[in-house]
Design a protein around this motif. Sequence first.
Motif, mmCIF file in Angstrom:
data_model
loop_
_atom_site.group_PDB
_atom_site.id
_atom_site.type_symbol
_atom_site.label_atom_id
_atom_site.label_comp_id
_atom_site.label_asym_id
_atom_site.label_seq_id
_atom_site.Cartn_x
_atom_site.Cartn_y
_atom_site.Cartn_z
ATOM 1 N N UNK A 270 0.810 -1.224 0.000
ATOM 2 C CA UNK A 270 0.000 0.000 0.000
ATOM 3 C C UNK A 270 0.840 1.270 0.000
ATOM 4 N N UNK A 271 2.039 1.211 0.592
ATOM 5 C CA UNK A 271 2.893 2.400 0.628
ATOM 6 C C UNK A 271 4.331 2.030 0.962
ATOM 7 N N UNK A 272 5.255 2.677 0.265
ATOM 8 C CA UNK A 272 6.685 2.549 0.552
ATOM 9 C C UNK A 272 7.323 3.927 0.493
ATOM 10 N N UNK A 273 8.421 4.064 1.217
ATOM 11 C CA UNK A 273 9.298 5.225 1.041
ATOM 12 C C UNK A 273 10.556 4.724 0.355
ATOM 13 N N UNK A 274 10.875 5.310 -0.801
ATOM 14 C CA UNK A 274 12.098 4.955 -1.513
ATOM 15 C C UNK A 274 13.159 5.995 -1.197
ATOM 16 N N UNK A 275 14.267 5.542 -0.625
ATOM 17 C CA UNK A 275 15.365 6.465 -0.352
ATOM 18 C C UNK A 275 16.183 6.656 -1.631
ATOM 19 N N UNK A 276 17.077 7.641 -1.602
ATOM 20 C CA UNK A 276 17.925 7.857 -2.769
ATOM 21 C C UNK A 276 18.811 6.646 -3.041
#
Length: 276
Positions: free
Chosen positions: A198-204
Amino acid sequence: MGGVILRFIFIAVNYNGSTFTQEYINSINELSKDVSDQIEIIIVDNDSKKEDKDRLIEIAERNENTKVLWLEKNVGYFKGLNEGIISCTKDSNTFLIIGNNDLTFEKEFILNLKLIDIESDTLVIAPNIITKDGRQQNPHVIHRVTRTEKLKAQIYNSNYYIGQFFKFINQTLIKKLSSQKPKLNSYPQMKIKRGIGACYVLSNNFFNHYEKLDDRVFMWGEEALLSNQVESVNGVTLYDPNIKIIHHESASVKSIESKKKYYMVKESYQIYKKYL
């Protein structure tokens, strides 16, 4: 990170769900943040009906930090997110928050995200996602998928009628459990195998290895494909309990006719099963 301008780009897919999208945007624009923080919102429309598109146009006009990408056909979940990912500029001071449009972010989401010590091998951050009825969806898989779960997936995808029987049993158990007050687990911040889709945070760090998500499935099984991307480069998915989201679980997927949905799931399973 004091004095550094940080960009938080929220990317969501819309398919005939502009009501949810409006609430999603409202939630983001109400987040607490530092003065220098910048928020951008990208909505990828998967060829919704005209009335839904018209409402999206109105929504974007009312929100200067929001843009809509219009697709000519419904390309699916991760393919839709990739359209948004490819469209934006990314650098070491950028966070991409990608996912569904039926999410409400806790007010301190950005401030708590900034507190996470992101090491060089952390590619993905899995938020603490909780459904409206109180079910905790992360950590989705902590260490590995058990043999029992793999066998259940194999049996479910072997035959439509067997799959429907499994689905009935599962729904019966969920109803029984939901009649009781859910108990939220107090998992600490930790490395996990995969988070819920449903949701992810993608880092650099993710973009040091990849330009986009593995989008070989139309829908279902995205979690396995993403965890494979992360693990293939010795990366880490980090669960953090302090970045919280309410997941409303919109009716768009539930409205798909059961037999059609089953074969969509089965088609995806043939692709992602080796990554379970």
